[in-house]
Motif scaffolding. Structure first.
Motif, PDB file in Angstrom:
ATOM      1  N   LEU A 171       0.829  -1.201   0.000  1.00 21.51           N
ATOM      2  CA  LEU A 171       0.000   0.000   0.000  1.00 21.51           C
ATOM      3  C   LEU A 171       0.870   1.261   0.000  1.00 21.51           C
ATOM      4  O   LEU A 171       0.653   2.196  -0.783  1.00 21.51           O
ATOM      5  N   LEU A 172       1.886   1.277   0.864  1.00 25.69           N
ATOM      6  CA  LEU A 172       2.729   2.468   0.957  1.00 25.69           C
ATOM      7  C   LEU A 172       3.491   2.705  -0.353  1.00 25.69           C
ATOM      8  O   LEU A 172       3.669   3.847  -0.766  1.00 25.69           O
ATOM      9  N   ARG A 173       3.900   1.639  -1.007  1.00 28.13           N
ATOM     10  CA  ARG A 173       4.605   1.818  -2.280  1.00 28.13           C
ATOM     11  C   ARG A 173       3.666   2.400  -3.331  1.00 28.13           C
ATOM     12  O   ARG A 173       4.079   3.197  -4.174  1.00 28.13           O
ATOM     13  N   ILE A 174       2.420   1.993  -3.274  1.00 31.98           N
ATOM     14  CA  ILE A 174       1.451   2.565  -4.219  1.00 31.98           C
ATOM     15  C   ILE A 174       1.242   4.048  -3.900  1.00 31.98           C
ATOM     16  O   ILE A 174       1.238   4.893  -4.790  1.00 31.98           O
ATOM     17  N   LEU A 175       1.124   4.366  -2.606  1.00 33.39           N
ATOM     18  CA  LEU A 175       0.936   5.772  -2.219  1.00 33.39           C
ATOM     19  C   LEU A 175       2.160   6.611  -2.571  1.00 33.39           C
ATOM     20  O   LEU A 175       2.057   7.798  -2.850  1.00 33.39           O
ATOM     21  N   ALA A 176       3.342   5.980  -2.556  1.00 33.46           N
ATOM     22  CA  ALA A 176       4.566   6.714  -2.878  1.00 33.46           C
ATOM     23  C   ALA A 176       4.806   6.774  -4.386  1.00 33.46           C
ATOM     24  O   ALA A 176       5.859   7.225  -4.823  1.00 33.46           O
ATOM     25  N   THR A 177       3.864   6.302  -5.166  1.00 38.10           N
ATOM     26  CA  THR A 177       3.897   6.321  -6.633  1.00 38.10           C
ATOM     27  C   THR A 177       4.993   5.473  -7.262  1.00 38.10           C
ATOM     28  O   THR A 177       5.325   5.647  -8.425  1.00 38.10           O
ATOM     29  N   VAL A 178       5.562   4.533  -6.521  1.00 41.53           N
ATOM     30  CA  VAL A 178       6.565   3.688  -7.159  1.00 41.53           C
ATOM     31  C   VAL A 178       5.943   2.393  -7.687  1.00 41.53           C
ATOM     32  O   VAL A 178       6.602   1.617  -8.371  1.00 41.53           O
ATOM     33  N   LEU A 179       4.684   2.179  -7.362  1.00 41.03           N
ATOM     34  CA  LEU A 179       3.996   0.971  -7.783  1.00 41.03           C
ATOM     35  C   LEU A 179       2.598   1.408  -8.222  1.00 41.03           C
ATOM     36  O   LEU A 179       2.024   2.317  -7.636  1.00 41.03           O
ATOM     37  N   ALA A 180       2.083   0.776  -9.270  1.00 39.42           N
ATOM     38  CA  ALA A 180       0.723   1.109  -9.704  1.00 39.42           C
ATOM     39  C   ALA A 180      -0.242   0.051  -9.210  1.00 39.42           C
ATOM     40  O   ALA A 180       0.070  -1.136  -9.232  1.00 39.42           O
ATOM     41  N   ALA A 181      -1.415   0.485  -8.769  1.00 41.76           N
ATOM     42  CA  ALA A 181      -2.431  -0.469  -8.333  1.00 41.76           C
ATOM     43  C   ALA A 181      -3.037  -1.154  -9.558  1.00 41.76           C
ATOM     44  O   ALA A 181      -3.062  -0.587 -10.646  1.00 41.76           O
ATOM     45  N   ASP A 182      -3.503  -2.390  -9.377  1.00 40.11           N
ATOM     46  CA  ASP A 182      -4.141  -3.094 -10.485  1.00 40.11           C
ATOM     47  C   ASP A 182      -5.578  -2.588 -10.693  1.00 40.11           C
ATOM     48  O   ASP A 182      -6.049  -2.465 -11.808  1.00 40.11           O
ATOM     49  N   GLU A 183      -6.234  -2.315  -9.581  1.00 39.14           N
ATOM     50  CA  GLU A 183      -7.620  -1.848  -9.648  1.00 39.14           C
ATOM     51  C   GLU A 183      -7.854  -0.812  -8.555  1.00 39.14           C
ATOM     52  O   GLU A 183      -7.075  -0.699  -7.630  1.00 39.14           O
ATOM     53  N   GLY A 184      -8.985  -0.123  -8.682  1.00 40.96           N
ATOM     54  CA  GLY A 184      -9.355   0.827  -7.640  1.00 40.96           C
ATOM     55  C   GLY A 184      -9.074   2.245  -8.056  1.00 40.96           C
ATOM     56  O   GLY A 184      -8.443   2.498  -9.076  1.00 40.96           O
ATOM     57  N   SER A 185      -9.603   3.201  -7.281  1.00 41.78           N
ATOM     58  CA  SER A 185      -9.335   4.596  -7.614  1.00 41.78           C
ATOM     59  C   SER A 185      -8.508   5.225  -6.500  1.00 41.78           C
ATOM     60  O   SER A 185      -8.691   4.919  -5.321  1.00 41.78           O
ATOM     61  N   LEU A 186      -7.597   6.058  -6.914  1.00 42.44           N
ATOM     62  CA  LEU A 186      -6.667   6.650  -5.953  1.00 42.44           C
ATOM     63  C   LEU A 186      -6.422   8.107  -6.308  1.00 42.44           C
ATOM     64  O   LEU A 186      -6.103   8.430  -7.455  1.00 42.44           O
ATOM     65  N   ARG A 187      -6.625   8.980  -5.340  1.00 40.52           N
ATOM     66  CA  ARG A 187      -6.257  10.386  -5.512  1.00 40.52           C
ATOM     67  C   ARG A 187      -5.256  10.729  -4.425  1.00 40.52           C
ATOM     68  O   ARG A 187      -5.476  10.454  -3.244  1.00 40.52           O
ATOM     69  N   ILE A 188      -4.129  11.296  -4.813  1.00 40.51           N
ATOM     70  CA  ILE A 188      -3.134  11.724  -3.839  1.00 40.51           C
ATOM     71  C   ILE A 188      -2.910  13.219  -4.051  1.00 40.51           C
ATOM     72  O   ILE A 188      -2.638  13.650  -5.177  1.00 40.51           O
ATOM     73  N   LEU A 189      -3.048  13.984  -2.997  1.00 43.89           N
ATOM     74  CA  LEU A 189      -2.910  15.437  -3.075  1.00 43.89           C
ATOM     75  C   LEU A 189      -3.758  15.986  -4.218  1.00 43.89           C
ATOM     76  O   LEU A 189      -3.333  16.852  -4.969  1.00 43.89           O
ATOM     77  N   ASP A 190      -4.957  15.399  -4.345  1.00 41.19           N
ATOM     78  CA  ASP A 190      -5.919  15.802  -5.363  1.00 41.19           C
ATOM     79  C   ASP A 190      -5.427  15.568  -6.792  1.00 41.19           C
ATOM     80  O   ASP A 190      -5.825  16.279  -7.708  1.00 41.19           O
ATOM     81  N   ARG A 191      -4.557  14.589  -6.965  1.00 41.12           N
ATOM     82  CA  ARG A 191      -4.079  14.274  -8.313  1.00 41.12           C
ATOM     83  C   ARG A 191      -4.089  12.766  -8.538  1.00 41.12           C
ATOM     84  O   ARG A 191      -4.161  11.990  -7.597  1.00 41.12           O
ATOM     85  N   ASP A 192      -3.960  12.407  -9.799  1.00 35.25           N
ATOM     86  CA  ASP A 192      -4.031  11.009 -10.180  1.00 35.25           C
ATOM     87  C   ASP A 192      -2.622  10.456 -10.425  1.00 35.25           C
ATOM     88  O   ASP A 192      -1.968  10.859 -11.377  1.00 35.25           O
ATOM     89  N   PRO A 193      -2.176   9.525  -9.601  1.00 37.39           N
ATOM     90  CA  PRO A 193      -0.791   9.046  -9.741  1.00 37.39           C
ATOM     91  C   PRO A 193      -0.531   8.276 -11.033  1.00 37.39           C
ATOM     92  O   PRO A 193       0.626   8.003 -11.353  1.00 37.39           O
ATOM     93  N   LEU A 194      -1.572   7.919 -11.779  1.00 34.17           N
ATOM     94  CA  LEU A 194      -1.329   7.188 -13.022  1.00 34.17           C
ATOM     95  C   LEU A 194      -1.030   8.130 -14.193  1.00 34.17           C
ATOM     96  O   LEU A 194      -0.516   7.706 -15.224  1.00 34.17           O
TER      97      LEU A 194
END
Lengths: 295, 181, 276
Positions: A47-70
């Motif tokens: 989870l932390l690696r996904i939040l740190a943008t070094v790993l992409a999630a396979d599914e789900g929606s994620l907003r970090i600091l109001d932006r899309d890490p993908l």
């Protein structure tokens, strides 16, 4: 989404081969310290690696600091405002402590040499490493390296700080200092840390997420978590085999959790008790209570 | 690592510097920078050059602290580095004029009693003998004997050809030998 | 008798500091100062604190941030900015051992070729392999223990990749190119390593979009080695690499790899900077 929500994760799934590391993870985090508490292999690091943008999630929606890490542009924006201490933060062993942090500072786009060096000195000072700035990484103790990892994460005063097991390898005194540092860092910014130390959570976290099998079993304040164990913790002079878990406190004093027998001497529960009630006694989060055994 | 503070000896500080302690270097710097600045200022009129030489000196101390053998005063060891860094600075940028020459020569007689007490303890009547040398010979003796420079280094410091330093040194040596015999 | 019977007083200390003593007295004072900490302390009021602080800031800057290796200065001289030079200089395959190794290996092959033309095979074998190996070593988790941290930084991965590759490649291209005019055989034959070397390097990068960099480099190395060795064993030709067929094949491989790289460059950069 409220304006000060730093992270909003919904239904995050990440699979490695057949193993589901994250299985529909939900998380909302705002300013303050959020602690992920869970046994090894629960999915905290993924989870932390996904939040740190070094790993992409396979599914789900994620907003970090109001932006899309993908999105590449969004991702760069996130990375500019992010500090990340990975689980096994490594550095070139031939670098000095200063050079190791300076290297990361360059990658964090601190291009002007003098200002960058001042910033490196500032973070080294924050973690108490000023005096070993000129020492090679290979000559530093494990605790010092851990603090070096934290120093680089603090570069540029990031709005979002992601710390994976930051207290591992620290001795008790360093751990106290570290908690102070994290609480301070939690003022006005968002800190997400993972730990398997329930004491860390009680000491610094404004929000706790209990992670188990890739899901958030509980999300809420420390007091709410502890409340789950109210009336389910008691002490006795003998070991009670009906308890869910129990451990020795001292001569003829045993701590129990579970459904108390009538007339039991109830005591105030702690984070540890609530955690064990949630995830089950066989996945002890803490290595501090080695005497504990499952009943 | 030991905590280094004001109460540590120079030798302890230097050992800590050799071990990579920037804090120890700062304590050492605060302790020695002032007198080094003053002493260098007598050999170099440009404060900017003096500042640069102090920097070079402490960077050298940082790098070569491990080479201090524990023999002799740390102050003398640091000074030796400083004077050589000054020579290096002059190699990059030759000095306009060497500022050492006589200040108020009429004071000599007034101060000669103090001189004798000081230098007399360690060097016989060196003070008296030095005082009687001509200023240009005295400068050469100070650079070579007292600051411990080689002929070539002294030449750079004083802005003179090496040959001149050599002949002046020979003349000075002859004069001193006669005086102190 | 001790050396410390005589000390400076505040008045003499002040006069010395102001340069208002004769040089003989100054010499006396200086000899004493070397031995007497108490009198050295008398000099402290003579130098302003802000001046000392300023000097100290410069010292700290130089002591803690040495960071100007020969390579960095060279890059800076070539017009690369300081921050980029820093990144390049910390590439593991550019730190000391790799550079020395590359140069020594090429030098040995060069000397061998001087004495025996058969040894040209060795030179033509090594000159293309070394830059590819250097590139493989420069990327991926094994090359940078801080890779996980690096992956979370905003720095452009494509930029980092390009600059590092350029420097790694030139670190073995330059010595090889310098040696070439002095090699036996025609000038053309001596430069025969160039096309295969470019093809190997760009090929390694192109394959790295699918494979681990060291696997890619190893595969290409085996391929190239078999070409050169086969040429030597079967055709007894130490210059087999210089034959038109090998050269044309190299150029074709180069073009294909470059095309793949151009299309995949963003992916490649992201792949190379992360572990999983």
């Amino acid at each position: 989404m409220t304006p000060n929500t730093t992270i909003r994760a919904e239904g995050i799934v990440k699979t490695y081969g057949r193993q589901r590391a994250l299985d529909g993870f939900e998380l909302d985090a705002t300013t303050g310290v959020t602690g992920l508490l869970g046994p090894n292999g629960a999915g905290k690091t993924t989870l932390l690696r996904i939040l740190a943008t070094v790993l992409a999630a396979d599914e789900g929606s994620l907003r970090i600091l109001d932006r899309d890490p993908l999105e590449p542009d969004d991702r760069r924006h996130i990375r500019r405002r992010l500090g990340y201490l990975p689980q096994d933060a490594g550095f070139h062993r031939g670098f000095t402590a200063f050079e190791a942090v300076d290297y990361v500072a360059v990658l964090k786009e601190h291009t002007e040499a003098r200002a960058r060096h001042d910033e490196v000195r500032r973070v080294l000072d924050l973690v108490g490493l000023s005096d070993v700035a000129g020492k090679k990484v290979r000559a530093l103790s494990g605790g010092m390296r851990q603090r070096l990892g934290l120093a680089q994460a603090l570069l540029g005063r990031p709005e979002l700080l992601i710390l994976d097991e930051p207290t591992v390898g620290l001795d008790p005194e360093q751990r106290m200092r570290f908690r102070d540092l994290v609480s301070e860092a939690g003022h006005g910014r968002t800190v997400i840390l993972s730990t398997h130390q329930t004491e860390d959570v009680a000491a610094v976290c404004s929000q706790v997420v209990v992670v188990h099998h890739g899901r958030a079993l509980f999300t809420g304040g420390v007091a709410e978590l502890v409340e789950l164990a109210a009336g389910r913790v008691w002490v006795d002079s003998d070991r009670d085999p009906r308890a869910l878990a129990g451990w020795r406190l001292g001569a003829h004093r045993y701590h129990h959790i579970g459904d108390p027998p009538a007339g039991a001497e109830l005591v105030e529960p702690g984070v540890e008790d609530a955690y064990l009630l949630l995830v089950g006694p066989h996945v002890a989060p803490s290595d501090a209570n080695e005497e504990r055994d499952a009943a | 690592m030991l905590d280094m503070d004001e109460s540590s000896t120079d030798g302890e500080l230097l050992a800590a510097v050799a071990d990579g302690s920037a804090v120890a270097l700062e304590v050492l710097y605060r302790r020695h920078a002032s007198w080094l600045v003053v002493r260098l200022a007598r050999r170099c009129a440009d404060p900017a050059v003096v500042d640069e030489v102090i920097q070079d000196t402490f960077v050298s101390v940082w790098k070569s602290a491990g080479r201090y053998t524990g023999q002799g005063d740390v102050a003398a060891w640091v000074w030796a580095i400083a004077i050589h860094r000054l020579v290096d600075a002059f190699r990059r940028r030759p000095p306009a004029a060497y500022p050492l020459d006589e200040f108020a020569p009429q004071l000599t007689t007034l101060e000669s009693a103090e001189d004798r007490v000081l230098l007399g303890i360690e060097h016989g009547d060196l003070a008296g003998a030095l005082g009687r040398l001509s200023p240009e010979l005295r400068t050469v003796v100070q650079a070579t004997v007292l600051d411990g420079l080689t002929t070539r280094e002294a030449a750079r410091l004083l802005g003179l050809p090496a040959g001149t330093v050599k002949t002046r040194m020979m003349r000075a040596r002859r004069a001193l030998r006669k005086e102190l015999a | 008798m001790t050396n410390e019977v005589w000390h400076l007083d505040g008045e003499l200390a002040g006069r010395y500091a102001d340069g208002r003593v004769t040089s003989v007295l100054a010499t006396s004072v200086e000899q004493h100062l070397l031995r007497c900490e108490t009198c050295r302390r008398l000099m402290q009021p003579s130098v302003r604190t802000d001046r000392l602080d300023h000097i100290w800031d410069e010292i700290v800057e130089r002591v803690e941030a040495p960071g100007t290796s020969l390579l960095e200065r060279l890059l800076h001289w070539c017009g690369v900015d300081e921050a980029t030079a820093r990144l390049v200089a910390v590439t593991p395959s550019l730190r000391g051992a790799w550079l020395t190794g590359t140069t020594v290996v090429l030098l040995l092959a060069f000397l061998a070729a001087q004495t025996a033309p058969q040894a040209m095979s060795a030179f033509l074998l090594l000159a293309p392999v070394l830059p590819a190996a250097g590139v493989a070593l420069s990327f991926g988790p094994a090359s940078d223990p801080a890779h996980e941290i690096v992956a979370s930084t905003p720095h452009s991965a494509v930029h980092l990749l390009a600059v590092r590759t350029a420097v790694v490649v030139s670190s073995s291209f330059v010595p090889a190119a310098l040696a070439s005019p002095f090699l036996p055989g025609s000038a053309w034959a001596a430069m025969a390593w160039l096309a295969p070397a470019l093809a190997m390097t760009v090929g390694t990068l192109a394959l790295s979009t699918r494979l681990a960099p060291h696997v890619a480099a190893s595969g290409l190395t085996i391929l190239w080695a078999s070409v050169v060795v086969q040429g030597f064993v079967r055709h007894h030709d130490p210059f087999f690499a210089a034959t038109p067929s090998v050269q044309l094949a190299s150029v074709a491989a180069l073009v294909v790899s470059a095309a793949v790289l151009l299309v995949q460059r963003r992916d490649l950069a992201e792949v190379l900077r992360r572990v999983s």
